[in-house]
Motif scaffolding. Structure first.
Motif, PDB file in Angstrom:
ATOM      1  N   ASP A  65       2.346   1.672  -3.436  1.00 55.64           N
ATOM      2  CA  ASP A  65       1.307   2.155  -4.351  1.00 55.64           C
ATOM      3  C   ASP A  65       1.043   3.647  -4.146  1.00 55.64           C
ATOM      4  O   ASP A  65       0.823   4.391  -5.111  1.00 55.64           O
ATOM      5  CB  ASP A  65       0.009   1.373  -4.153  1.00 55.64           C
ATOM      6  CG  ASP A  65       0.094  -0.057  -4.684  1.00 55.64           C
ATOM      7  OD1 ASP A  65       1.036  -0.336  -5.455  1.00 55.64           O
ATOM      8  OD2 ASP A  65      -0.760  -0.883  -4.313  1.00 55.64           O
ATOM      9  N   ALA A  66       1.051   4.089  -2.884  1.00 55.00           N
ATOM     10  CA  ALA A  66       0.793   5.500  -2.583  1.00 55.00           C
ATOM     11  C   ALA A  66       1.891   6.386  -3.154  1.00 55.00           C
ATOM     12  O   ALA A  66       1.623   7.439  -3.748  1.00 55.00           O
ATOM     13  CB  ALA A  66       0.675   5.699  -1.072  1.00 55.00           C
ATOM     14  N   TRP A  93       8.210  15.181  -7.220  1.00 56.39           N
ATOM     15  CA  TRP A  93       7.742  13.830  -7.563  1.00 56.39           C
ATOM     16  C   TRP A  93       7.982  13.523  -9.034  1.00 56.39           C
ATOM     17  O   TRP A  93       8.342  12.397  -9.395  1.00 56.39           O
ATOM     18  CB  TRP A  93       6.259  13.684  -7.230  1.00 56.39           C
ATOM     19  CG  TRP A  93       5.955  13.674  -5.768  1.00 56.39           C
ATOM     20  CD1 TRP A  93       5.235  14.596  -5.051  1.00 56.39           C
ATOM     21  CD2 TRP A  93       6.374  12.678  -4.819  1.00 56.39           C
ATOM     22  NE1 TRP A  93       5.186  14.241  -3.727  1.00 56.39           N
ATOM     23  CE2 TRP A  93       5.875  13.072  -3.551  1.00 56.39           C
ATOM     24  CE3 TRP A  93       7.123  11.513  -4.922  1.00 56.39           C
ATOM     25  CZ2 TRP A  93       6.094  12.331  -2.401  1.00 56.39           C
ATOM     26  CZ3 TRP A  93       7.348  10.769  -3.769  1.00 56.39           C
ATOM     27  CH2 TRP A  93       6.841  11.172  -2.529  1.00 56.39           C
ATOM     28  N   ARG A 112      10.194  10.511 -10.664  1.00 52.85           N
ATOM     29  CA  ARG A 112       9.662   9.608 -11.685  1.00 52.85           C
ATOM     30  C   ARG A 112      10.565   9.592 -12.910  1.00 52.85           C
ATOM     31  O   ARG A 112      10.879   8.527 -13.458  1.00 52.85           O
ATOM     32  CB  ARG A 112       8.252  10.065 -12.078  1.00 52.85           C
ATOM     33  CG  ARG A 112       7.572   9.137 -13.097  1.00 52.85           C
ATOM     34  CD  ARG A 112       6.349   9.799 -13.701  1.00 52.85           C
ATOM     35  NE  ARG A 112       6.721  10.941 -14.528  1.00 52.85           N
ATOM     36  CZ  ARG A 112       6.155  12.143 -14.444  1.00 52.85           C
ATOM     37  NH1 ARG A 112       5.193  12.380 -13.579  1.00 52.85           N
ATOM     38  NH2 ARG A 112       6.553  13.120 -15.242  1.00 52.85           N
ATOM     39  N   ARG A 168       3.192   9.274 -10.323  1.00 50.25           N
ATOM     40  CA  ARG A 168       2.451   9.147 -11.582  1.00 50.25           C
ATOM     41  C   ARG A 168       1.567  10.368 -11.833  1.00 50.25           C
ATOM     42  O   ARG A 168       1.397  10.800 -12.976  1.00 50.25           O
ATOM     43  CB  ARG A 168       1.603   7.877 -11.526  1.00 50.25           C
ATOM     44  CG  ARG A 168       0.912   7.503 -12.818  1.00 50.25           C
ATOM     45  CD  ARG A 168       0.281   6.134 -12.737  1.00 50.25           C
ATOM     46  NE  ARG A 168      -0.667   6.001 -11.632  1.00 50.25           N
ATOM     47  CZ  ARG A 168      -0.450   5.292 -10.537  1.00 50.25           C
ATOM     48  NH1 ARG A 168       0.690   4.637 -10.366  1.00 50.25           N
ATOM     49  NH2 ARG A 168      -1.357   5.221  -9.579  1.00 50.25           N
ATOM     50  N   ARG A 169       1.001  10.938 -10.768  1.00 51.65           N
ATOM     51  CA  ARG A 169       0.060  12.048 -10.905  1.00 51.65           C
ATOM     52  C   ARG A 169       0.726  13.425 -10.788  1.00 51.65           C
ATOM     53  O   ARG A 169       0.039  14.437 -10.664  1.00 51.65           O
ATOM     54  CB  ARG A 169      -1.033  11.937  -9.837  1.00 51.65           C
ATOM     55  CG  ARG A 169      -1.920  10.716 -10.003  1.00 51.65           C
ATOM     56  CD  ARG A 169      -3.069  10.676  -9.000  1.00 51.65           C
ATOM     57  NE  ARG A 169      -2.609  10.419  -7.645  1.00 51.65           N
ATOM     58  CZ  ARG A 169      -2.534  11.331  -6.684  1.00 51.65           C
ATOM     59  NH1 ARG A 169      -2.837  12.584  -6.937  1.00 51.65           N
ATOM     60  NH2 ARG A 169      -2.134  10.998  -5.469  1.00 51.65           N
ATOM     61  N   SER A 170       2.039  13.454 -10.841  1.00 52.60           N
ATOM     62  CA  SER A 170       2.762  14.712 -10.599  1.00 52.60           C
ATOM     63  C   SER A 170       2.836  15.620 -11.819  1.00 52.60           C
ATOM     64  O   SER A 170       3.279  16.770 -11.709  1.00 52.60           O
ATOM     65  CB  SER A 170       4.179  14.403 -10.109  1.00 52.60           C
ATOM     66  OG  SER A 170       4.892  13.646 -11.074  1.00 52.60           O
ATOM     67  N   SER A 227       1.825   8.697   3.474  1.00 53.52           N
ATOM     68  CA  SER A 227       2.019   7.490   2.672  1.00 53.52           C
ATOM     69  C   SER A 227       2.703   6.367   3.443  1.00 53.52           C
ATOM     70  O   SER A 227       2.510   5.186   3.134  1.00 53.52           O
ATOM     71  CB  SER A 227       2.843   7.817   1.418  1.00 53.52           C
ATOM     72  OG  SER A 227       2.184   8.770   0.618  1.00 53.52           O
ATOM     73  N   ALA A 258       4.010   5.555  -5.623  1.00 55.34           N
ATOM     74  CA  ALA A 258       3.956   5.432  -7.085  1.00 55.34           C
ATOM     75  C   ALA A 258       2.855   6.323  -7.650  1.00 55.34           C
ATOM     76  O   ALA A 258       3.015   6.933  -8.724  1.00 55.34           O
ATOM     77  CB  ALA A 258       3.728   3.976  -7.481  1.00 55.34           C
ATOM     78  N   SER A 259       1.737   6.422  -6.936  1.00 60.02           N
ATOM     79  CA  SER A 259       0.638   7.273  -7.388  1.00 60.02           C
ATOM     80  C   SER A 259       1.028   8.748  -7.361  1.00 60.02           C
ATOM     81  O   SER A 259       0.699   9.507  -8.282  1.00 60.02           O
ATOM     82  CB  SER A 259      -0.590   7.047  -6.496  1.00 60.02           C
ATOM     83  OG  SER A 259      -1.652   7.893  -6.870  1.00 60.02           O
ATOM     84  N   LEU A 260       1.743   9.170  -6.319  1.00 60.15           N
ATOM     85  CA  LEU A 260       2.211  10.554  -6.241  1.00 60.15           C
ATOM     86  C   LEU A 260       3.144  10.879  -7.408  1.00 60.15           C
ATOM     87  O   LEU A 260       3.072  11.969  -7.995  1.00 60.15           O
ATOM     88  CB  LEU A 260       2.931  10.791  -4.912  1.00 60.15           C
ATOM     89  CG  LEU A 260       2.041  10.894  -3.672  1.00 60.15           C
ATOM     90  CD1 LEU A 260       2.878  10.782  -2.405  1.00 60.15           C
ATOM     91  CD2 LEU A 260       1.257  12.197  -3.671  1.00 60.15           C
ATOM     92  N   ASN A 264       0.829  -1.209   0.000  1.00 60.84           N
ATOM     93  CA  ASN A 264       0.000   0.000   0.000  1.00 60.84           C
ATOM     94  C   ASN A 264       0.862   1.258   0.000  1.00 60.84           C
ATOM     95  O   ASN A 264       0.540   2.246  -0.679  1.00 60.84           O
ATOM     96  CB  ASN A 264      -0.927   0.009   1.215  1.00 60.84           C
ATOM     97  CG  ASN A 264      -2.089  -0.959   1.070  1.00 60.84           C
ATOM     98  OD1 ASN A 264      -2.398  -1.398  -0.041  1.00 60.84           O
ATOM     99  ND2 ASN A 264      -2.722  -1.303   2.172  1.00 60.84           N
TER     100      ASN A 264
END
Length: 202
Positions: free
Chosen positions: A69-70, A100, A104, A76-78, A191, A72-74, A66
């Motif tokens: 994933d948190a 972020w 990435r 990905r959405r940066s 996170s 990775a999401s930050l 988890n």
């Protein structure tokens, strides 16, 4: 408290702070504490190794997955990566997103980011004179991860006046201070919240 001969911001008529002077306010912006300095990379290194070993051994645990994933999401959405040269003037939230994005772009493993954040928690736990304020912990987490994002590096060549070519290198690193650290640190804190308690019991 501590020995400081300088007038407070309020006493000097240049602010509202009745406890600290300008130098200590600047220290707070950089480190998350009015008096304690940031942990160095060398101080965090053994704790990062401990955190990394634990995370790798527990990589299949739901809490670790988890957290990964948190993070990775930050990343990905940066949004698109912003060069360090173009960060000046951007609001703290966008500068945190840019961090972020650089992580990435550099293909930094989310597990390594978590280990860096957790190393701060372990350092505080083992510190004989720790600063236990949440803001200090979050700022230190942010600084540890901010170092991993590096900066912008440019290289070009130009003609010399007397003939030949001159190689030019330019390096720009984002400033690690202020509200951007609070935004980044808060995201890291949230996170990794689920696994911090278990890791700190090592």
């Amino acid at each position: 408290m501590f020995d400081c001969k300088k007038p407070t911001r309020a006493a000097s008529g240049k602010g509202l702070n009745r406890l600290y002077c300008r130098s200590h306010e600047d220290h707070f912006q950089r480190h998350g504490s009015y008096t304690k300095k940031s942990y160095t990379a060398a101080e965090l290194s053994p704790h990062r190794a401990t955190a990394t070993a634990w995370l790798q051994a527990h990589s299949d645990d739901i809490e670790v997955r988890n957290a990964v994933d948190a993070i990775a999401s930050l990343m990905r959405r940066s949004g698109p990566a912003v060069e360090a040269f173009r960060l000046r003037g951007l609001p703290p939230e966008k500068r945190a997103k840019a961090t972020w994005a650089r992580l990435r772009q550099a293909n930094v493993d989310p597990l390594a980011i978590i280990a860096a954040a957790i190393s701060v928690v372990l350092a505080i736990k083992n510190d004989l004179q720790p600063d236990l304020h949440v803001e200090f912990r979050e700022v230190q987490m942010a600084k540890a991860v901010h170092r991993m994002a590096s900066g912008t590096h440019k290289h070009w060549e130009r003609e010399r006046t007397g003939g030949g070519r001159l190689s030019v290198l330019l390096h720009k690193f984002p400033i690690s201070r202020g509200r951007v650290l609070r935004h980044l640190g808060g995201q890291l804190h949230l996170s990794t919240e689920i696994i911090r308690a278990e890791l700190c019991s090592i």
